[in-house]
Design an enzyme around this catalytic site. Structure first.
Site, PDB file in Angstrom:
ATOM      1  N   ASP A  20       0.827  -1.211   0.000  1.00 17.10           N
ATOM      2  CA  ASP A  20       0.000   0.000   0.000  1.00 17.10           C
ATOM      3  C   ASP A  20       0.861   1.261   0.000  1.00 17.10           C
ATOM      4  OD1 ASP A  20      -2.432   1.351  -0.008  1.00 17.10           O
ATOM      5  OD2 ASP A  20      -2.560   1.394   2.188  1.00 17.10           O
ATOM      6  N   ARG A  33      -1.235   9.024 -10.181  1.00 17.28           N
ATOM      7  CA  ARG A  33      -1.228   7.843  -9.315  1.00 17.28           C
ATOM      8  C   ARG A  33      -0.628   6.627 -10.014  1.00 17.28           C
ATOM      9  NH1 ARG A  33      -4.291   7.669  -4.749  1.00 17.28           N
ATOM     10  NH2 ARG A  33      -4.568   5.434  -5.049  1.00 17.28           N
ATOM     11  N   HIS A  37       1.963   3.322  -9.105  1.00 15.83           N
ATOM     12  CA  HIS A  37       1.747   1.880  -9.308  1.00 15.83           C
ATOM     13  C   HIS A  37       2.891   1.281 -10.126  1.00 15.83           C
ATOM     14  CE1 HIS A  37      -2.074   2.238  -7.423  1.00 15.83           C
ATOM     15  NE2 HIS A  37      -2.657   2.908  -8.392  1.00 15.83           N
ATOM     16  N   LEU A 131      10.575 -20.605  -5.264  1.00 12.13           N
ATOM     17  CA  LEU A 131       9.705 -19.659  -4.538  1.00 12.13           C
ATOM     18  C   LEU A 131       8.331 -19.668  -5.192  1.00 12.13           C
ATOM     19  CD1 LEU A 131       9.507 -17.094  -2.506  1.00 12.13           C
ATOM     20  CD2 LEU A 131       9.869 -15.741  -4.569  1.00 12.13           C
TER      21      LEU A 131
HETATM   22  C1  IPE Z   1      -5.401  -2.694  -0.082  1.00 13.09           C
HETATM   23  O1  IPE Z   1      -5.084  -1.349  -0.222  1.00 13.09           O
HETATM   24  C2  IPE Z   1      -5.420  -3.358  -1.418  1.00 13.09           C
HETATM   25  C3  IPE Z   1      -4.132  -3.492  -2.094  1.00 13.09           C
HETATM   26  C4  IPE Z   1      -2.973  -3.154  -1.612  1.00 13.09           C
HETATM   27  C5  IPE Z   1      -4.182  -4.100  -3.393  1.00 13.09           C
HETATM   28  P1  IPE Z   1      -6.210  -0.232  -0.307  1.00 13.09           P
HETATM   29  O2  IPE Z   1      -5.524   1.067  -0.474  1.00 13.09           O
HETATM   30  O3  IPE Z   1      -7.218  -0.570  -1.341  1.00 13.09           O
HETATM   31  O4  IPE Z   1      -6.901  -0.327   1.122  1.00 13.09           O
HETATM   32  P2  IPE Z   1      -7.859   0.694   1.858  1.00 13.09           P
HETATM   33  O5  IPE Z   1      -8.953   1.054   0.893  1.00 13.09           O
HETATM   34  O6  IPE Z   1      -7.048   1.906   2.212  1.00 13.09           O
HETATM   35  O7  IPE Z   1      -8.341  -0.008   3.075  1.00 13.09           O
HETATM   36  C1  IPE Z   2      -1.810   0.220  -3.271  1.00 12.03           C
HETATM   37  O1  IPE Z   2      -1.543   1.584  -3.323  1.00 12.03           O
HETATM   38  C2  IPE Z   2      -2.053  -0.356  -4.652  1.00 12.03           C
HETATM   39  C3  IPE Z   2      -3.460  -0.689  -4.920  1.00 12.03           C
HETATM   40  C4  IPE Z   2      -4.435  -0.633  -4.045  1.00 12.03           C
HETATM   41  C5  IPE Z   2      -3.774  -1.107  -6.267  1.00 12.03           C
HETATM   42  P1  IPE Z   2      -2.689   2.655  -3.274  1.00 12.03           P
HETATM   43  O2  IPE Z   2      -3.084   2.993  -4.675  1.00 12.03           O
HETATM   44  O3  IPE Z   2      -3.795   2.239  -2.387  1.00 12.03           O
HETATM   45  O4  IPE Z   2      -1.922   3.892  -2.644  1.00 12.03           O
HETATM   46  P2  IPE Z   2      -2.502   4.945  -1.589  1.00 12.03           P
HETATM   47  O5  IPE Z   2      -2.992   4.153  -0.406  1.00 12.03           O
HETATM   48  O6  IPE Z   2      -3.609   5.684  -2.272  1.00 12.03           O
HETATM   49  O7  IPE Z   2      -1.330   5.799  -1.282  1.00 12.03           O
HETATM   50 MG    MG Z   3      -4.155   2.455  -0.404  1.00  9.80          MG
END
Ligand code: IPE
Ligand code: IPE
Ligand code: MG
Length: 244
Positions: A20, A33, A37, A131
């Site tokens: 995350d 964004r 990713h 792995l």
């Molecule tokens: C969890 O992250 C899902 C992934 C890392 C793929 P999110 O960013 O979606 O989680 P919430 O919405 O903050 O709980």
């Molecule tokens: C996690 O990073 C990746 C996915 C959920 C796909 P986020 O996109 O949730 O990044 P933040 O939490 O908005 O920084």
């Molecule tokens: Mg997130």
């Protein structure tokens, strides 16, 4: 010496990661964004390398959740495209390194292109055993439990802890020993609800694209210092005579 020994015996066999913080990492840099990713894929490539070097046998990562469909359409389609490109680019090298890929998650709603890419990557790496890399994609813990119960019901099988566990999307690996979440949030967000019942949880404030080897080792170190009791008393786990 004792510490080195302790470290050697307490490397987790199965590490799971909620990757995350990509969006915030990008925003801090005034980037879209999706750039976060993209950088996140680079971090994952490195984490695979560090995991191989440390003798970790299973790495499970959360790449796209059942709930992530609710994001803006351009981010969702960007993530789908990124998955397709990452597969095309990374699978040959992962396979050479002995990595076996699995993609736990609901494929029924993915585009034919992406779903086929996942199947091909699984088939191409099926003979590898250094792995296991589970990339949870369109995965949710609740979806997993519901689909497992449905499969058992369809086969007319009784629902027990063992049969349900055996029908889950991660039935091919033991439960995670360690679950790491980066990005500072302290929640599971529907990741491995069943399998994380007795996992050690470690949270890192580091945003996923900035997660580095030292921070990974810190999480492993924290794990190594935990006493896993599985419901027993501390004395049952480590009798006084062998504590020093
Ligand atoms: C969890 O992250 C899902 C992934 C890392 C793929 P999110 O960013 O979606 O989680 P919430 O919405 O903050 O709980
Ligand atoms: C996690 O990073 C990746 C996915 C959920 C796909 P986020 O996109 O949730 O990044 P933040 O939490 O908005 O920084
Ligand atoms: Mg997130």
């Amino acid at each position: 010496m004792a510490n080195t020994l302790n470290q050697a015996v307490s490397v987790p066999g199965h590490v799971a990661i909620v990757m995350d913080g990509n969006g915030r990492w990008a925003r801090q840099r005034f980037l879209p964004r999706l750039a976060g990713h993209r950088q996140g894929v680079e971090t994952l490539r490195e984490v695979v390398r560090w995991s191989l070097a440390r003798g970790i046998r299973v790495l499970t990562v959360f790449a796209f959740s059942s709930e992530n469909w609710k994001r803006p359409a351009d981010e969702v389609s960007g993530l789908m495209g990124l998955m397709a490109r990452a597969l095309a680019r990374e699978v040959p090298e992962l396979s050479r390194a002995g990595v076996r890929l699995h993609f736990p998650g609901d494929r029924s709603v993915l585009s034919a292109n992406v779903a086929e890419g996942l199947c091909q990557a699984e088939a191409a790496t099926a003979g590898n055993d250094r792995l296991v890399l589970n990339v949870c994609f369109n995965y949710g813990g609740r979806w997993d439990i519901a689909q497992a119960a449905q499969a058992l019901a369809q086969r007319g099988e009784p629902i027990t802890e063992a049969s349900l566990g055996g029908a889950l999307a991660l039935a091919h690996v033991p439960d995670p020993d360690l679950v790491i979440r980066t990005g500072g949030e302290v929640r599971l967000s529907n990741f491995l609800l069943w399998q994380a019942a007795y996992s050690e949880l470690v949270f890192s404030d580091r945003l996923w694209p900035a997660f580095d080897e030292a921070e990974f080792d810190r999480a492993l170190q924290v794990y190594a210092q935990r006493q896993r009791r599985f419901g027993l008393t501390p004395e049952q786990v480590q009798p006084a005579s062998s504590s020093h």
